[in-house]
Design an enzyme around this catalytic site. Structure first.
Site, PDB file in Angstrom:
ATOM      1  N   CYS A   1     -11.936   0.666   1.245  1.00 57.65           N
ATOM      2  CA  CYS A   1     -12.262   0.955  -0.151  1.00 57.65           C
ATOM      3  C   CYS A   1     -11.102   0.566  -1.068  1.00 57.65           C
ATOM      4  O   CYS A   1      -9.940   0.843  -0.755  1.00 57.65           O
ATOM      5  CB  CYS A   1     -12.568   2.443  -0.329  1.00 57.65           C
ATOM      6  SG  CYS A   1     -13.105   2.857  -2.011  1.00 57.65           S
TER       7      CYS A   1
ATOM      8  N   CYS B   1      -8.474   7.198  -4.576  1.00 55.93           N
ATOM      9  CA  CYS B   1      -8.716   8.647  -4.586  1.00 55.93           C
ATOM     10  C   CYS B   1      -7.827   9.331  -3.543  1.00 55.93           C
ATOM     11  O   CYS B   1      -7.939   9.058  -2.341  1.00 55.93           O
ATOM     12  CB  CYS B   1     -10.183   8.938  -4.311  1.00 55.93           C
ATOM     13  SG  CYS B   1     -11.323   8.050  -5.406  1.00 55.93           S
TER      14      CYS B   1
ATOM     15  N   CYS C   1      -9.146  10.962  -0.170  1.00 55.19           N
ATOM     16  CA  CYS C   1     -10.092  10.246   0.688  1.00 55.19           C
ATOM     17  C   CYS C   1      -9.415   9.491   1.820  1.00 55.19           C
ATOM     18  O   CYS C   1      -8.469   8.725   1.594  1.00 55.19           O
ATOM     19  CB  CYS C   1     -10.915   9.278  -0.164  1.00 55.19           C
ATOM     20  SG  CYS C   1     -12.227   8.459   0.772  1.00 55.19           S
TER      21      CYS C   1
ATOM     22  N   CYS D   1     -28.519  11.337   3.736  1.00 55.85           N
ATOM     23  CA  CYS D   1     -27.608  10.875   2.701  1.00 55.85           C
ATOM     24  C   CYS D   1     -26.958   9.578   3.159  1.00 55.85           C
ATOM     25  O   CYS D   1     -26.240   9.559   4.161  1.00 55.85           O
ATOM     26  CB  CYS D   1     -26.539  11.927   2.434  1.00 55.85           C
ATOM     27  SG  CYS D   1     -27.219  13.530   1.955  1.00 55.85           S
TER      28      CYS D   1
ATOM     29  N   CYS E   1     -31.052  10.305  -0.138  1.00 59.95           N
ATOM     30  CA  CYS E   1     -30.066  10.351  -1.218  1.00 59.95           C
ATOM     31  C   CYS E   1     -29.064   9.227  -0.993  1.00 59.95           C
ATOM     32  O   CYS E   1     -28.578   9.047   0.127  1.00 59.95           O
ATOM     33  CB  CYS E   1     -29.349  11.699  -1.227  1.00 59.95           C
ATOM     34  SG  CYS E   1     -28.070  11.859  -2.505  1.00 59.95           S
TER      35      CYS E   1
ATOM     36  N   CYS F   1     -27.133  14.783  -7.604  1.00 59.58           N
ATOM     37  CA  CYS F   1     -26.358  15.591  -6.663  1.00 59.58           C
ATOM     38  C   CYS F   1     -24.896  15.371  -7.027  1.00 59.58           C
ATOM     39  O   CYS F   1     -24.392  14.255  -6.928  1.00 59.58           O
ATOM     40  CB  CYS F   1     -26.655  15.137  -5.238  1.00 59.58           C
ATOM     41  SG  CYS F   1     -25.640  15.901  -3.963  1.00 59.58           S
TER      42      CYS F   1
ATOM     43  N   ARG G   1     -24.632  23.390  -1.800  1.00 63.18           N
ATOM     44  CA  ARG G   1     -24.506  22.871  -0.443  1.00 63.18           C
ATOM     45  C   ARG G   1     -23.087  23.047   0.076  1.00 63.18           C
ATOM     46  O   ARG G   1     -22.120  22.629  -0.554  1.00 63.18           O
ATOM     47  CB  ARG G   1     -24.881  21.385  -0.416  1.00 63.18           C
ATOM     48  CG  ARG G   1     -24.821  20.772   0.993  1.00 63.18           C
ATOM     49  CD  ARG G   1     -25.182  19.301   0.946  1.00 63.18           C
ATOM     50  NE  ARG G   1     -26.427  19.105   0.236  1.00 63.18           N
ATOM     51  CZ  ARG G   1     -26.811  17.935  -0.277  1.00 63.18           C
ATOM     52  NH1 ARG G   1     -26.017  16.895  -0.182  1.00 63.18           N
ATOM     53  NH2 ARG G   1     -27.962  17.835  -0.891  1.00 63.18           N
TER      54      ARG G   1
END
Length: 408
Positions: free
Chosen positions: A65, A69, A72, A109, A142, A202, A272
């Site tokens: 990626c 962040c 992560c 998901c 999702c 979400c 959740r």
């Protein structure tokens, strides 16, 4: 307690607590923790009974990626030894999803690392959604693909996606401290794009990154204003090799207070319990079921969860039941208004990583500055962080992207 009675009354009326009341929940002493859980549990049962919705993650593309962040394990510069692979083929993703559905998941998901999808990526994910829907009648799907461009949410909706996940993660005031390659406003914009396309939103948070109580209340109040149908609550998984590897700020008691606060602020929303529950709640996980009405089944994006069967046993032993495929998740007033994912039956998310959510590491890109000279003492291993349970942080080595059977 007057505070808890007030919060229960407000929750049953879907009335927003004050910021002072939300902060007071986070400040309650451990001696009153069971009272807090019992009070929030009344609100949870009012809107969701004793049902627990199961969701299942499929990591379509792991690692690699370009975003930074800090939380992560898939971030730019991450030294975490996670699985790295490019896009799964639609048939591979569909096979992985089928394992979760067989385990009781209503929602699948589909997550891919990256800043956001290209139009070709949207085509690829659309084919995957169609393959999953063809093989699993009634399952909710999702997508979680990062920042969306104009028209991409509509295309995902046309392909059969029910929902889109994009977490706010932390408060607007501190967002720049954890990510510099995109903004808090970018995330809000993507949630709005999903909602405008008719996708169920979400969006949730990650707790345990060193934020203050005020930051937690800020992000949850922002989520209430954004009005997603589902709010995943992730607890930071401090992966070695990421900048937040030493952030062990959570106890099981604090996690429960955070979940209770979210329930009081978002009483009729699917709350959740997502990534990090095994690491930080540990043996207190069953108590969390009195606060949340949804969990992920099995493993997360880059970390292992507890065994899928253990999840099912925990739900049954705690006196709850798995939500069936024919049951509407959301209360009628929300389901009628939503019309999308979360308004009908389906399957299982900040991983706590919604689009990447765990963390680890020490300095920028997980590297500490090098000293010009070292001594024997400096070469010695660092003492463990108090309260750290690094033995519970396990990198996923099975399921999607491997030849091994998934944990479902």
């Amino acid at each position: 307690m007057d505070l808890l009675n007030t919060l229960v009354d407000k929750g049953l009326r879907r009335e927003l607590p004050t910021r002072e009341e939300a902060l007071a929940v986070l400040a309650t002493p451990d001696d009153e923790l069971l009272d807090v859980v019992a009070a929030a549990g009344k609100v949870r049962r009012q809107w969701f009974g004793r049902r627990v919705k199961l969701n299942y993650l499929v990591n379509l593309k792991s690692g690699l990626c370009p975003e930074d962040c800090s939380y992560c394990s898939q971030r730019l510069g991450s030294k975490a030894e996670i699985l790295k692979y490019t896009w799964l083929k639609p048939e591979e993703a569909s096979k992985a999803a089928a394992a979760g559905v067989a385990g009781g998941a209503k929602r699948v998901c589909l997550v891919a690392s990256g800043r956001g999808p290209t139009d070709r990526d949207v085509d690829r994910v659309s084919q995957t959604i169609e393959a999953i829907k063809e093989q699993n009648e009634g399952v909710e799907v999702c997508a979680c693909l990062g920042l969306l461009s104009e028209g991409q949410a509509d295309r995902l909706r046309s392909a059969g996606a029910d929902a889109y996940n994009h977490n706010l993660n932390t408060s607007e005031g501190t967002y720049g401290e954890i990510t510099t390659t995109h903004t808090y406003a970018d995330r809000v914009d993507t949630v709005h794009r999903a909602q405008a396309a008719g996708l169920s939103a979400c969006s949730g948070l990650i707790a345990g990154m060193g934020e203050s109580d005020a930051d937690l209340v800020d992000v949850v109040f922002s989520l209430r204003e954004l009005d997603p149908d589902s709010v995943p609550v992730n607890f930071l998984i401090p992966f070695e090799g990421t900048p937040l590897a030493k952030e062990w700020n959570l106890t099981p008691q604090r996690c429960l207070r955070i979940l209770a606060m979210v329930r009081f602020v978002c009483p009729d929303v699917e709350v959740r319990l997502a990534g990090g529950r095994e690491v930080h709640l540990r043996s207190m996980q069953p108590l969390a079921l009195h606060l949340v009405n949804s969990i992920f089944l099995g493993d997360y994006l880059t970390s292992e969860g507890q065994a899928g069967q253990a999840d099912l046993d925990m739900i049954a032993d705690a006196g709850f039941e798995v939500e069936g495929a024919g049951t509407t998740t959301l209360p009628r007033h929300r389901a009628d208004a939503a019309g999308g994912c979360g308004s009908h039956a389906g399957g299982r998310g900040p991983e706590a990583e919604g689009c990447g959510s765990h963390a680890g590491g020490r300095g920028p890109c997980g590297e500490a500055p090098e000293a010009e000279t070292t001594t024997a003492a400096e070469d010695a291993p660092e003492p463990p962080v108090p309260g750290a349970r690094t033995d519970l942080v396990a990198v996923r080595r099975r399921g999607a992207g491997t030849d091994l059977a998934p944990n479902a």
